[in-house]
Design an enzyme around this catalytic site. Structure first.
Site, mmCIF file in Angstrom:
data_model
loop_
_atom_site.group_PDB
_atom_site.id
_atom_site.type_symbol
_atom_site.label_atom_id
_atom_site.label_comp_id
_atom_site.label_asym_id
_atom_site.label_seq_id
_atom_site.Cartn_x
_atom_site.Cartn_y
_atom_site.Cartn_z
ATOM 1 N N TYR A 65 4.209 -15.531 0.968
ATOM 2 C CA TYR A 65 4.964 -14.251 1.144
ATOM 3 C C TYR A 65 5.544 -14.034 -0.106
ATOM 4 O O TYR A 65 5.517 -13.077 -0.999
ATOM 5 C CB TYR A 65 6.023 -14.388 2.370
ATOM 6 C CG TYR A 65 6.901 -13.610 2.582
ATOM 7 C CD1 TYR A 65 6.505 -12.348 3.150
ATOM 8 C CD2 TYR A 65 8.446 -13.280 1.982
ATOM 9 C CE1 TYR A 65 7.383 -11.064 3.331
ATOM 10 C CE2 TYR A 65 9.204 -12.145 2.266
ATOM 11 C CZ TYR A 65 8.737 -11.189 2.660
ATOM 12 O OH TYR A 65 9.522 -10.100 2.968
ATOM 13 N N LEU A 124 5.366 -0.375 3.085
ATOM 14 C CA LEU A 124 6.053 -1.412 3.877
ATOM 15 C C LEU A 124 5.003 -2.491 4.530
ATOM 16 O O LEU A 124 5.783 -3.638 5.218
ATOM 17 C CB LEU A 124 6.907 -1.087 4.789
ATOM 18 C CG LEU A 124 8.376 -0.597 4.221
ATOM 19 C CD1 LEU A 124 8.141 0.561 3.487
ATOM 20 C CD2 LEU A 124 9.120 0.180 5.700
ATOM 21 N N LYS A 141 4.451 -11.230 -2.730
ATOM 22 C CA LYS A 141 5.599 -9.929 -3.078
ATOM 23 C C LYS A 141 5.792 -9.968 -4.459
ATOM 24 O O LYS A 141 5.870 -8.970 -5.134
ATOM 25 C CB LYS A 141 6.706 -10.154 -2.184
ATOM 26 C CG LYS A 141 6.751 -10.012 -0.907
ATOM 27 C CD LYS A 141 6.868 -8.456 -0.667
ATOM 28 C CE LYS A 141 6.799 -8.303 0.818
ATOM 29 N NZ LYS A 141 6.734 -6.736 1.085
ATOM 30 N N TYR A 145 0.338 -0.840 -12.790
ATOM 31 C CA TYR A 145 -0.314 0.615 -12.767
ATOM 32 C C TYR A 145 0.605 1.707 -13.381
ATOM 33 O O TYR A 145 0.101 2.554 -13.684
ATOM 34 C CB TYR A 145 -0.436 0.873 -11.396
ATOM 35 C CG TYR A 145 -1.701 0.314 -10.716
ATOM 36 C CD1 TYR A 145 -1.926 -0.926 -10.373
ATOM 37 C CD2 TYR A 145 -2.688 1.199 -10.138
ATOM 38 C CE1 TYR A 145 -3.271 -1.379 -9.902
ATOM 39 C CE2 TYR A 145 -3.906 0.951 -9.552
ATOM 40 C CZ TYR A 145 -4.213 -0.423 -9.526
ATOM 41 O OH TYR A 145 -5.337 -0.645 -8.828
ATOM 42 N N THR A 175 -2.595 -9.054 2.398
ATOM 43 C CA THR A 175 -1.719 -7.854 2.706
ATOM 44 C C THR A 175 -0.965 -7.256 1.530
ATOM 45 O O THR A 175 -1.092 -6.125 1.198
ATOM 46 C CB THR A 175 -0.940 -8.009 4.047
ATOM 47 O OG1 THR A 175 -1.761 -8.118 5.148
ATOM 48 C CG2 THR A 175 0.068 -6.893 4.497
ATOM 49 N N ASP A 192 -0.394 1.534 10.176
ATOM 50 C CA ASP A 192 -0.147 0.084 10.871
ATOM 51 C C ASP A 192 -1.088 -0.340 11.498
ATOM 52 O O ASP A 192 -1.996 0.372 12.053
ATOM 53 C CB ASP A 192 1.129 0.202 11.664
ATOM 54 C CG ASP A 192 2.064 -1.136 11.643
ATOM 55 O OD1 ASP A 192 1.406 -2.123 12.175
ATOM 56 O OD2 ASP A 192 3.347 -0.910 11.185
ATOM 57 N N ARG A 221 -4.683 8.334 -7.669
ATOM 58 C CA ARG A 221 -5.796 9.495 -7.440
ATOM 59 C C ARG A 221 -4.967 10.960 -7.013
ATOM 60 O O ARG A 221 -5.321 11.604 -7.396
ATOM 61 C CB ARG A 221 -6.502 9.094 -6.074
ATOM 62 C CG ARG A 221 -7.860 8.077 -6.495
ATOM 63 C CD ARG A 221 -8.885 8.290 -5.582
ATOM 64 N NE ARG A 221 -8.577 7.734 -4.375
ATOM 65 C CZ ARG A 221 -8.314 6.255 -3.968
ATOM 66 N NH1 ARG A 221 -8.695 5.387 -5.083
ATOM 67 N NH2 ARG A 221 -7.938 6.154 -3.073
ATOM 68 N N GLY A 231 6.650 -1.082 12.432
ATOM 69 C CA GLY A 231 7.544 -2.209 12.337
ATOM 70 C C GLY A 231 9.071 -2.124 12.494
ATOM 71 O O GLY A 231 9.557 -0.802 12.495
ATOM 72 N N PHE A 232 9.897 -2.919 12.371
ATOM 73 C CA PHE A 232 11.408 -2.944 12.452
ATOM 74 C C PHE A 232 11.927 -1.686 11.401
ATOM 75 O O PHE A 232 12.403 -0.778 11.707
ATOM 76 C CB PHE A 232 11.982 -4.312 12.236
ATOM 77 C CG PHE A 232 13.588 -4.192 11.943
ATOM 78 C CD1 PHE A 232 14.545 -3.472 12.680
ATOM 79 C CD2 PHE A 232 13.947 -5.202 10.647
ATOM 80 C CE1 PHE A 232 15.953 -3.606 12.286
ATOM 81 C CE2 PHE A 232 15.333 -4.933 10.356
ATOM 82 C CZ PHE A 232 16.090 -4.257 11.209
HETATM 83 P P1 NAD Z 1 7.847 -6.010 10.348
HETATM 84 O O1 NAD Z 1 7.298 -7.251 10.684
HETATM 85 O O2 NAD Z 1 8.876 -5.506 11.359
HETATM 86 O O3 NAD Z 1 7.035 -5.026 9.867
HETATM 87 C C1 NAD Z 1 5.962 -4.940 9.051
HETATM 88 C C2 NAD Z 1 4.886 -4.033 9.648
HETATM 89 O O4 NAD Z 1 3.818 -4.137 8.751
HETATM 90 C C3 NAD Z 1 4.592 -4.204 11.026
HETATM 91 O O5 NAD Z 1 4.514 -2.883 11.849
HETATM 92 C C4 NAD Z 1 3.147 -4.663 10.725
HETATM 93 O O6 NAD Z 1 2.177 -4.580 12.088
HETATM 94 C C5 NAD Z 1 2.400 -4.024 9.747
HETATM 95 N N1 NAD Z 1 1.427 -4.805 9.119
HETATM 96 C C6 NAD Z 1 1.420 -6.046 8.724
HETATM 97 N N2 NAD Z 1 0.361 -6.268 8.176
HETATM 98 C C7 NAD Z 1 -0.363 -5.143 7.929
HETATM 99 C C8 NAD Z 1 -1.693 -4.978 7.798
HETATM 100 N N3 NAD Z 1 -2.529 -5.686 6.841
HETATM 101 N N4 NAD Z 1 -2.128 -3.647 7.534
HETATM 102 C C9 NAD Z 1 -1.405 -2.429 8.285
HETATM 103 N N5 NAD Z 1 -0.187 -2.976 8.709
HETATM 104 C C10 NAD Z 1 0.338 -4.172 8.436
HETATM 105 O O7 NAD Z 1 8.683 -6.538 9.244
HETATM 106 P P2 NAD Z 1 10.152 -5.652 8.611
HETATM 107 O O8 NAD Z 1 11.325 -6.367 8.467
HETATM 108 O O9 NAD Z 1 10.094 -4.183 8.958
HETATM 109 O O10 NAD Z 1 9.663 -5.490 7.219
HETATM 110 C C11 NAD Z 1 9.000 -4.351 6.365
HETATM 111 C C12 NAD Z 1 8.877 -4.470 4.971
HETATM 112 O O11 NAD Z 1 10.040 -4.775 4.356
HETATM 113 C C13 NAD Z 1 8.028 -5.777 4.562
HETATM 114 O O12 NAD Z 1 7.218 -5.345 3.681
HETATM 115 C C14 NAD Z 1 9.058 -6.987 4.217
HETATM 116 O O13 NAD Z 1 8.444 -7.650 3.393
HETATM 117 C C15 NAD Z 1 9.802 -5.867 3.737
HETATM 118 N N6 NAD Z 1 11.577 -6.535 3.744
HETATM 119 C C16 NAD Z 1 11.976 -6.868 4.869
HETATM 120 C C17 NAD Z 1 13.281 -7.596 4.979
HETATM 121 C C18 NAD Z 1 14.021 -7.682 6.194
HETATM 122 O O14 NAD Z 1 15.097 -8.527 6.083
HETATM 123 N N7 NAD Z 1 13.767 -7.251 7.312
HETATM 124 C C19 NAD Z 1 13.797 -8.240 3.798
HETATM 125 C C20 NAD Z 1 13.044 -7.967 2.688
HETATM 126 C C21 NAD Z 1 11.781 -7.219 2.513
#
Ligand code: NAD
Ligand code: UDP
Length: 311
Positions: free
Chosen positions: A144, A72, A148, A158, A91, A32, A105, A11-12
């Site tokens: 969401y 993530l 979270k 845990y 998720t 992923d 583990r 992801g990003f």
């Molecule tokens: P994103 O959507 O680009 O990345 C999320 C990644 O998780 C993707 O590559 C997606 O394919 C993968 N994914 C989703 N569901 C999945 C599953 N069931 N199994 C395996 N992979 C799965 O989003 P991001 O912005 O890169 O966010 C990454 C993390 O950071 C997330 O947990 C998000 O909640 C957290 N976050 C991001 C922001 C933000 O501003 N970007 C803010 C707060 C929290």
């Protein structure tokens, strides 16, 4: 050399994290299911022999030996996390259980990518970690937000019950290169609209605020937290405390791109928080971390990325 598992690594944020961890001399496994991530985000890392990718859904258990786990995996933009709300909450919750079970583990340290959304539509401003939040449990953002929040609860339990070595970071709005152009988040939407001369879509009156953090600052903060002493488990806010209204952001993007785009106003989605700004005193004190890249500089890099992408 540490072996590090990054769930959601395509992801990003995950792709920047994998890249930084590899550059620091670690072995990285990116797990992923490509729901919102893309191979394009990590393709440049594939010829590194210390980088490995695994296609897997975190709602199913996984067995990978690692010293550290960054959890993530989860869609993060409202458009994508609302697309399949049940899968989103599964998720967060099942993904946390599976990451924590693995950490238990293997005795790995595990870091949860939590979010400012745990504060909901906050009535304490700026948001401090001790604030419990103001969250609707039954709205369209709940899959969401509550997912979270439940993940944070699981991490704490845990830790208390099984002595799992945990860290929790609460990430505030982050932007930068490799955001998906159709991601739906405000920074990518405005830049893409301004570059294409399309109308800039302001939801509501645009007076709601957000505080935007550039990706490089976040990655530094996340790694500092992972490397912090055992006793400091968080949660800790990682964000940029400079607060802007959405209208100010739109005006800045238009000005920086010299775009002819016009503002149009659309209905505010329900439960859209009115203000959001992190109190980062804890991160400053415990991690000696604060963001260094301010909005204009970060936007410039992000605009350059989208210019190339949309060419
Ligand atoms: P994103 O959507 O680009 O990345 C999320 C990644 O998780 C993707 O590559 C997606 O394919 C993968 N994914 C989703 N569901 C999945 C599953 N069931 N199994 C395996 N992979 C799965 O989003 P991001 O912005 O890169 O966010 C990454 C993390 O950071 C997330 O947990 C998000 O909640 C957290 N976050 C991001 C922001 C933000 O501003 N970007 C803010 C707060 C929290
Ligand atoms: N927003 C907007 N126009 C858009 C996309 C988002 O006005 O094209 C608003 C949205 O309603 C919210 C803010 O910008 O008030 C930030 O939205 P985003 O989805 O980026 O993040 P979040 O709401 O999760 O903080």
């Amino acid at each position: 050399m540490k072996k590090i598992l990054v769930t959601g690594g395509a992801g990003f944020i995950g792709s920047h994290l994998c890249e930084r961890l590899l550059n620091e001399g670690n072995e990285v496994i990116c797990l992923d299911n490509y729901f919102t991530g893309q191979k394009a985000n990590i393709v440049h890392l594939l010829n590194n022999p210390y980088f490995e990718i695994v296609r897997h859904d975190v709602t199913m258990p996984f067995f990978i030996e690692a010293d550290q786990i960054y959890n993530l995996a989860c869609p993060a933009s409202p458009v994508h996390y609302q697309f399949d709300a049940i899968q989103t909450i599964k998720t967060s919750v099942m993904g946390a259980i599976n990451a924590l079970g693995l950490a238990k583990r293997t005795k790995a340290r595990v870091l949860q990518a939590s979010t400012s959304e745990v504060y909901g539509d906050p009535n304490v401003h700026p948001q401090i970690e001790s604030y419990w939040g103001h969250v609707n449990p039954i709205g369209i953002r709940s899959c969401y937000d509550e997912g979270k929040r439940c993940a944070e609860t699981l991490f704490m339990d845990y830790h208390r019950m099984n002595s799992v070595d945990i860290k929790i970071v609460r990430i505030f709005n982050t932007y930068g290169p490799r955001m998906h152009p159709n991601d739906g988040r405000v920074v990518s939407n405005f830049i893409v609209q301004a570059l294409q001369g399309k109308d800039i879509t302001i939801y509501g009156d645009g007076k709601q605020t957000r505080s935007f953090q550039y990706i490089d600052d976040l990655i530094k903060g996340m790694i500092k937290m992972m490397e912090a002493p055992d006793e400091f488990i968080g949660p800790v806010n990682i964000g940029n405390p400079h607060e802007f209204t959405i209208l100010e952001l739109a005006q800045k993007v238009i000005e920086m791109i010299s775009s002819k785009s016009k503002l149009i106003f659309k209905p505010l989605p329900s439960d859209d928080p009115m203000q959001r700004c992190p109190d980062i005193s804890l991160a400053k004190k415990e991690l000696n971390w604060e963001p260094s890249i301010q909005l204009e500089k970060g936007l410039l890099k992000t605009i350059e990325y989208f210019k190339l992408l949309l060419k």
